[in-house]
Design an enzyme around this catalytic site. Sequence first.
Site, PDB file in Angstrom:
ATOM      1  N   HIS A   1     -13.964  50.335  -6.321  1.00 48.44           N
ATOM      2  CA  HIS A   1     -12.537  50.156  -6.055  1.00 48.44           C
ATOM      3  C   HIS A   1     -11.811  51.428  -5.675  1.00 48.44           C
ATOM      4  O   HIS A   1     -10.606  51.401  -5.468  1.00 48.44           O
ATOM      5  CB  HIS A   1     -11.841  49.569  -7.286  1.00 48.44           C
ATOM      6  CG  HIS A   1     -12.049  48.099  -7.440  1.00 48.44           C
ATOM      7  ND1 HIS A   1     -11.220  47.168  -6.857  1.00 48.44           N
ATOM      8  CD2 HIS A   1     -12.983  47.399  -8.100  1.00 48.44           C
ATOM      9  CE1 HIS A   1     -11.650  45.951  -7.172  1.00 48.44           C
ATOM     10  NE2 HIS A   1     -12.733  46.061  -7.925  1.00 48.44           N
TER      11      HIS A   1
ATOM     12  N   LYS B   1       4.594  48.216  -6.610  1.00 47.04           N
ATOM     13  CA  LYS B   1       3.203  48.545  -6.938  1.00 47.04           C
ATOM     14  C   LYS B   1       3.216  49.616  -8.006  1.00 47.04           C
ATOM     15  O   LYS B   1       4.260  50.193  -8.304  1.00 47.04           O
ATOM     16  CB  LYS B   1       2.471  49.046  -5.691  1.00 47.04           C
ATOM     17  CG  LYS B   1       3.246  50.117  -4.929  1.00 47.04           C
ATOM     18  CD  LYS B   1       2.526  50.575  -3.667  1.00 47.04           C
ATOM     19  CE  LYS B   1       2.606  49.643  -2.506  1.00 47.04           C
ATOM     20  NZ  LYS B   1       1.362  48.986  -2.179  1.00 47.04           N
ATOM     21  N   ARG B   2       2.059  49.896  -8.576  1.00 45.21           N
ATOM     22  CA  ARG B   2       1.970  50.980  -9.540  1.00 45.21           C
ATOM     23  C   ARG B   2       2.461  52.280  -8.919  1.00 45.21           C
ATOM     24  O   ARG B   2       2.329  52.492  -7.720  1.00 45.21           O
ATOM     25  CB  ARG B   2       0.518  51.142 -10.010  1.00 45.21           C
ATOM     26  CG  ARG B   2       0.105  50.084 -10.999  1.00 45.21           C
ATOM     27  CD  ARG B   2       0.914  50.149 -12.266  1.00 45.21           C
ATOM     28  NE  ARG B   2       0.581  51.305 -13.059  1.00 45.21           N
ATOM     29  CZ  ARG B   2       0.001  51.265 -14.245  1.00 45.21           C
ATOM     30  NH1 ARG B   2      -0.281  50.109 -14.801  1.00 45.21           N
ATOM     31  NH2 ARG B   2      -0.268  52.378 -14.886  1.00 45.21           N
TER      32      ARG B   2
ATOM     33  N   LYS C   1       0.156  56.545  -3.452  1.00 43.35           N
ATOM     34  CA  LYS C   1       0.914  55.431  -2.882  1.00 43.35           C
ATOM     35  C   LYS C   1       2.246  55.901  -2.279  1.00 43.35           C
ATOM     36  O   LYS C   1       2.913  55.169  -1.565  1.00 43.35           O
ATOM     37  CB  LYS C   1       1.162  54.366  -3.947  1.00 43.35           C
ATOM     38  CG  LYS C   1      -0.124  53.642  -4.382  1.00 43.35           C
ATOM     39  CD  LYS C   1       0.172  52.603  -5.466  1.00 43.35           C
ATOM     40  CE  LYS C   1      -1.045  51.899  -6.007  1.00 43.35           C
ATOM     41  NZ  LYS C   1      -1.491  50.745  -5.188  1.00 43.35           N
TER      42      LYS C   1
ATOM     43  N   THR D   1      -3.549  44.621  -2.232  1.00 44.46           N
ATOM     44  CA  THR D   1      -3.411  43.173  -2.108  1.00 44.46           C
ATOM     45  C   THR D   1      -1.935  42.809  -2.021  1.00 44.46           C
ATOM     46  O   THR D   1      -1.586  41.744  -1.497  1.00 44.46           O
ATOM     47  CB  THR D   1      -4.045  42.420  -3.298  1.00 44.46           C
ATOM     48  OG1 THR D   1      -3.604  43.036  -4.516  1.00 44.46           O
ATOM     49  CG2 THR D   1      -5.557  42.443  -3.223  1.00 44.46           C
TER      50      THR D   1
ATOM     51  N   LYS E   1       0.064  39.733   0.114  1.00 47.47           N
ATOM     52  CA  LYS E   1       1.044  38.787  -0.431  1.00 47.47           C
ATOM     53  C   LYS E   1       2.334  38.833   0.379  1.00 47.47           C
ATOM     54  O   LYS E   1       2.925  37.793   0.704  1.00 47.47           O
ATOM     55  CB  LYS E   1       1.383  39.139  -1.881  1.00 47.47           C
ATOM     56  CG  LYS E   1       0.210  39.110  -2.839  1.00 47.47           C
ATOM     57  CD  LYS E   1       0.606  39.779  -4.169  1.00 47.47           C
ATOM     58  CE  LYS E   1      -0.608  40.144  -4.996  1.00 47.47           C
ATOM     59  NZ  LYS E   1      -0.292  41.062  -6.105  1.00 47.47           N
TER      60      LYS E   1
HETATM   61  C1  LIG Z   1      -0.575  42.323  -6.330  1.00 45.22           C
HETATM   62  C2  LIG Z   1      -0.163  43.077  -7.498  1.00 45.22           C
HETATM   63  C3  LIG Z   1      -0.500  44.426  -7.626  1.00 45.22           C
HETATM   64  C4  LIG Z   1      -1.242  45.189  -6.539  1.00 45.22           C
HETATM   65  O1  LIG Z   1      -0.309  45.713  -5.621  1.00 45.22           O
HETATM   66  P1  LIG Z   1      -0.740  46.811  -4.532  1.00 45.22           P
HETATM   67  O2  LIG Z   1       0.474  46.918  -3.655  1.00 45.22           O
HETATM   68  O3  LIG Z   1      -1.902  46.253  -3.792  1.00 45.22           O
HETATM   69  O4  LIG Z   1      -1.029  48.061  -5.258  1.00 45.22           O
HETATM   70  C5  LIG Z   1      -0.103  45.106  -8.751  1.00 45.22           C
HETATM   71  N1  LIG Z   1       0.598  44.483  -9.724  1.00 45.22           N
HETATM   72  C6  LIG Z   1       0.953  43.198  -9.633  1.00 45.22           C
HETATM   73  C7  LIG Z   1       1.740  42.576 -10.731  1.00 45.22           C
HETATM   74  C8  LIG Z   1       0.587  42.442  -8.535  1.00 45.22           C
HETATM   75  O5  LIG Z   1       0.933  41.150  -8.462  1.00 45.22           O
END
Ligand SMILES: *Cc1c(COP(=O)(O)O)cnc(C)c1O
Length: 798
Positions: A350, A538-539, A544, A646, A650
């Site tokens: 990952h 995101k985190r 990022k 991911t 979304k």
């Molecule tokens: C999809 C998702 C992530 C991943 O987000 P990235 O933008 O791909 O880092 C992290 N936390 C939650 C709650 C999510 O639904």
Amino acid sequence: MSNFSIYDIELFNKQVQKYSKYFDVDSPKQFTLAQWYEVISRFSLDIHYGKSSVQGREKRHVNYLSMEFLIGRLTGNNLMNLGCYEQIATYLKKYDVELVDVLEQERDPALGNGGLGRLAACYLDSMASIAQNATGYGLHYQYGLFKQYFEKGEQKEKADTWNRDHYPWHTFNSSKTQEVFFGGKIKLVADDKYEWAPDLVIEGYAFDLPIVGYKNDIVQPLRLWEANSEQSFNLEKFNNGDFLNADEVIINAKSLTQVLYPNDNHPNGQKLRLMQQYFHCACSVADILSRHLAQGHTLSEFGQYQVIQLNDTHPTLAIPELMRMLLDQYDMTWTQAWKICNETFAYTNHTLLPEALEQWDLALFKTLLPRHYQIVKKIDRTFKEKVVEKFGDDEQVWEKVAILNNDKIRMANLCVVTCFAVNGVAQIHSDLIVTDLFPEYYQLFPNKFCNVTNGITPRRWIRQANPQLSNLLDRSIEGDWTKDLNLLKGIEKFSHDSGFKEEYYRIKQNNKAVLADEIKKTLGLSVNQEAIFDVQIKRFHEYKRQHLNLLNIIATYQSLKDNPNQDFTPRLFVFAGKAAPGYYLAKNIIHAINNVAEIINHDPMMKGKLQVAFLPDYRVSLAEKIIPAADVSEQISMAGKEASGTGNMKLALNGALTLGTLDGANVEIAEMVGKEHIFLFGHTVDSIRKLLAEGYHPRNYYDENEVLKNAIDFLATGKASNGDKTTFNLMLDNLLNHDPFLVFADFESYVDTQKYIGEAYLNKDKWVHSAILNTARLGMFSSDRSIRDYQQRIWLKK
Ligand SMILES: *Cc1c(COP(=O)(O)O)cnc(C)c1O
């Protein structure tokens, strides 16, 4: 939609009446929302496991091992997959109750940090939905990921008590209890025959959550292990091997599964974490072995019937644990046991971030797991022969591929050496694994490596999160797109249809109104719903680059102050995300965003023009509210650093246009939707290589770009911190002197692209056309497709 439902509404009605007595009320009219939630969840749990028989299905059982499963709220999702959401909603209306309000009662089980845990949850959903036999294995943490709140702009954490002991969706499965050993001594009892006399024995209790397939009568378990023991142990003494004379830092063994470590893309070096990892693996491997044998198969057939998919290196100890069981419990030879491990394990990488690759201290490892230490040492020795055969006695090569190195055990290396398959999570990431991370391994085992691009489940990420868009898709597409996301292609032909476009646009505006309400409720901020909703959720991590976003916001603010009459498309910047509690630089970035937001949101000149909303406590249920309302999706990581992402999928699926670098799955999203319908900017992996080779000097960018200089100085001169010039030193020093993630190098390109987006949004017609094409062309990012790729490229191959 099909009428599929295994629900009997009459039975449900009886249950409701029964619960009236139980809750001691005259009529269900008096139920609280929390009571409705309990009734509905408990009734739905009465669905039977075991419908997912192997008949007519692939014989190989997938055991998905992950330290994290970020499943989100289950009740609404399960009602939908059971096909009875509408029935229940209609039933509740009799009592003037809205199902959506009932569902808000559930606390997200936050048993994961971010993308990795959410991926595991999407994959369980897809495996159940496409009828791949599977069991998820994880830990039953008492405290999930911390709750985040802000105090004077700074992140604070408090424990997430998700009320595990009263959670309606799991059942204690007492027949599955396991015993796990720690520490102690190894005795040689016969030739090549060892016995482990442990210092500590902890019981693992199994708690099963039902994973419900989408309208197909399949329910499979997510099995979460919880530690139980009356014994205590001393963490400190593990290091010096003085395990039995523990007298300080005594920890009750039950607390082993108390907390989820809150780091994302960074290893947790603690002893307790290693114990958690082994506990997880030992319970899971024992369970898999006993299920396999109970089904009447022999051990030598293990690899034919079982695959163990390792979600990152966190469950790597399953490898030496299966070896140990086969050697010591089942009397196999090394050759037989090793063959079975080679046939059984597959590893998903990952991350390429060197600091994120797990290594364990050998001394600690040896004290805690003496037998596993012997086994890993022998794997390492045996492997060395193979390396010498191929590369000769080349110390440099061995240095890179050895499992044991400098008193450390390198988990990724153990995985690559053992597993029959190693996959990355997006094409660019899988390519970099082979060229940059593991080139020597690739020469040794070219056939092990493959790509499986991540995916997301359309059940949760459109059907549940965006009911209005789902309704439009239902009416416009023949067949159930929830089961075959490629059917979304069917709306391409409407991308020039003014009626369809109008409706698509109206849905986005409705979703923006819902998010605006949420923002008003949590932050007290009234936002302009005509503005571009630009979201980065995101985190928090330097790679990022939320600080790149922040610098553009400051620059935009300064430009609007200097030149208030310029043409400008109103913007709302939405942030959400947590930083690991010990990651001070990331917390400093959060602090800066909050303080800048405070200034901008209170500046009367900015009203309705420029606003910033940072919603606290990012989690799955919050993501479900933000994503359908987004116009622009910020995916601005430094190229080569985001393995896949991911969140990008979304958002694009819900019609947000991506503003991104050529990184992770952004590359494939761009290919699918077409370059005209995505905003790419910044350096690429190749141009970064060149830049770094020439020598990167962030201070030159600061000196030469006045816009950048002013934005940095805004923070450096205390304008966002009541005159205190030191508040953001951590971030500023890092950027000016190191900038390891090239924020400055991409700043100009980012600012220009943001300007371009402002202009592009004014052409509503074109914008909506692009948004529709994003939805239409995102079918391949269904996690159903990912699971089929796993089947074809990994699980069905040997
Ligand atoms: C999809 C998702 C992530 C991943 O987000 P990235 O933008 O791909 O880092 C992290 N936390 C939650 C709650 C999510 O639904």
